[in-house]
Design an enzyme around this catalytic site. Structure first.
Site, PDB file in Angstrom:
ATOM      1  N   LYS A 103     108.686  -1.095  66.483  1.00  0.00           N
ATOM      2  CA  LYS A 103     107.711  -0.336  65.713  1.00  0.00           C
ATOM      3  C   LYS A 103     107.293   0.866  66.545  1.00  0.00           C
ATOM      4  O   LYS A 103     107.310   0.836  67.773  1.00  0.00           O
ATOM      5  CB  LYS A 103     106.474  -1.179  65.379  1.00  0.00           C
ATOM      6  CG  LYS A 103     105.504  -0.523  64.411  1.00  0.00           C
ATOM      7  CD  LYS A 103     106.129  -0.256  63.049  1.00  0.00           C
ATOM      8  CE  LYS A 103     106.418  -1.510  62.255  1.00  0.00           C
ATOM      9  NZ  LYS A 103     106.821  -1.226  60.854  1.00  0.00           N
ATOM     10  N   GLY A 215      96.382  -0.901  46.436  1.00  0.00           N
ATOM     11  CA  GLY A 215      97.231   0.129  47.011  1.00  0.00           C
ATOM     12  C   GLY A 215      97.959   0.929  45.952  1.00  0.00           C
ATOM     13  O   GLY A 215      98.669   0.356  45.116  1.00  0.00           O
ATOM     14  N   GLY A 217      99.958   3.551  46.877  1.00  0.00           N
ATOM     15  CA  GLY A 217     100.999   4.276  47.587  1.00  0.00           C
ATOM     16  C   GLY A 217     102.360   3.954  46.993  1.00  0.00           C
ATOM     17  O   GLY A 217     102.470   3.378  45.909  1.00  0.00           O
ATOM     18  N   ALA A 219     104.725   1.769  47.830  1.00  0.00           N
ATOM     19  CA  ALA A 219     105.064   0.355  47.640  1.00  0.00           C
ATOM     20  C   ALA A 219     104.250  -0.273  46.522  1.00  0.00           C
ATOM     21  O   ALA A 219     104.784  -1.011  45.686  1.00  0.00           O
ATOM     22  CB  ALA A 219     104.857  -0.413  48.945  1.00  0.00           C
ATOM     23  N   GLY A 220     102.949   0.006  46.483  1.00  0.00           N
ATOM     24  CA  GLY A 220     102.085  -0.595  45.475  1.00  0.00           C
ATOM     25  C   GLY A 220     102.443  -0.165  44.069  1.00  0.00           C
ATOM     26  O   GLY A 220     102.518  -0.996  43.146  1.00  0.00           O
TER      27      GLY A 220
END
Length: 408
Positions: A103, A215, A217, A219-220
């Site tokens: 990460k 969310g 964004g 993905a949501g």
């Protein structure tokens, strides 16, 4: 050990209690293999020099080169990066990918940057970690607040060190720069695909599910679109500014359009989402949103983690007491890394045309991971997180034994 990482590692203790043979691999995964912390420098539009703290964590490389996203966030810390590196290690093991976990992050508010400054930021990150990020060692990808365009600029930063090899060191790139179409929306789409595969095991019927999503964004919204396409009803969705709700169902594309245009008419505060009656509550925003302090507000049958570490370990026991199923992050948000693997593989093989049916390869990888978790859930007394973690840890333990790291 830092707090966030320690909490994540604590969840592995339960697995060692169930299978003492996993004690050594759990110990090995208790700390990152490598955390690099550096100062990133960029020039502002006003000609001033600005510094930002940047990290790259290669958490564990047992299975091969490490793989993990890069986020631009004003709240990023070394502790957060380490925790996310561990989760990526476990996710790659669950999917049986030839990757370890990694990460990266820069502590900066990318939204406050000009287009020129943002381009410079992504290039600078590639330059700063060009000694680490390369196709056979560590592969970067988009994460929170980073885009395909940022990945393209990161490749530009890597090019002086790696030439054409820099394209294989970064995934999630634009289509005309070596990216794959399957990577677009893969996280949200993958979560729904896995839900569909496991709905009988979970006691769900997606055609008759009421869904709430935290969310708005990438993905949501993609999760919301895909789950509604399967027949579910989106009854509420929230972002940091508030929540919109409709018991008869929301139009996802209309909500997305109104949000983009700044015309979204919120019905309530953001946190009101937790009390909405729903079959599935999907967490697709940030980490650590369900805690021991708010878990009793939940009014759902299942909590689904698309955001990494959306549920704190302190909430685990209470969720079990309330008989709320948990769809763990390392399984349900794995569609993105499965797609990233195929993009990396296409580079290694000389083009996506060498891979065959990419969609089938992606689906097969997710189906296998879901099947592995389902096969272990009875052993784990219905605990899907424990089942997914157990599969991942056993995979890593087998690799370590095969490499002679532990005594058989």
């Amino acid at each position: 050990m830092s707090d966030l990482l320690e909490q994540a590692v604590t969840r592995l203790d339960r697995l060692v209690e169930a299978d003492p043979d996993l004690g050594e691999i759990k110990r090995l995964l208790s700390l990152p293999g490598e955390l690099i912390e550096r100062e990133l420098m960029l020039r502002t539009d006003e000609g001033k020099t600005r510094f930002a703290r940047a990290w790259r964590c290669r958490y564990n490389a047992l299975k091969g080169p490490t793989k993990g996203g890069v986020r631009f966030s004003p709240t990023s810390t070394a502790d957060e990066v380490n925790r996310l590196g561990l989760l990526m290690t476990l996710k790659c093991a669950l999917l049986d990918l030839p990757f370890g976990g990694a990460k990266g992050a820069v502590r900066i508010d990318a939204g406050a940057l000009s287009r020129k400054e943002r381009r410079q930021l992504a290039i600078a990150y590639g330059e700063l970690f060009s000694d680490i990020i390369r196709p056979d060692n560590d592969i970067a990808a988009p994460d929170v607040a980073t885009t395909p365009e940022d990945m393209e600029y990161m490749v530009e930063g890597l090019e002086p060190a790696h030439n054409s090899g820099s394209h294989g060191a970064v995934t999630g790139k634009p289509l005309d720069s070596g990216g794959l179409k399957i990577r677009q929306g893969a996280t949200g789409r993958g979560a729904v695909f896995i839900l569909k595969q496991l709905q009988d095991d979970l006691g769900l019927d997606l055609t008759d599910c009421r869904v709430a999503v935290q969310g708005m964004g990438k993905a949501g919204l993609e999760f919301a679109r895909q789950v509604c396409a399967e027949g579910a009803t989106l009854v509420a969705i929230s972002d940091s500014k508030g929540m919109v709700r409709s018991d008869s169902g929301l139009d996802v594309d209309k909500v997305a359009r109104q949000k983009k245009d700044g015309e979204l008419d919120y019905d309530d505060e953001s946190d009101a989402l937790f009390g909405v009656g729903a079959d599935i509550l999907c967490l697709a925003a940030i980490s650590d949103v369900i805690t021991e302090d708010n878990v009793d507000q939940l009014n759902c049958r299942m909590v689904l983690e698309i955001a990494n570490a959306a549920i704190t370990p302190s909430a685990d026991a209470r969720l079990a007491e309330k008989d709320i199923l948990v769809g763990p992050d390392i399984l349900f948000n794995s569609g993105g890394v499965a797609a990233s693997y195929l993009e990396w593989l296409s580079f290694c093989k000389g083009g996506s045309d060498k891979l065959g049916d990419i969609e089938s390869m992606w689906r097969d990888r997710l189906t296998s991971a879901a099947g592995s978790a389902a096969a272990s859930v009875e052993e784990c007394e219905g605990d899907w997180r424990k089942a997914a973690l157990l599969c991942a840890l056993r995979d890593l333990n087998a690799i370590a034994l095969g490499q002679g790291l532990f005594e058989a």
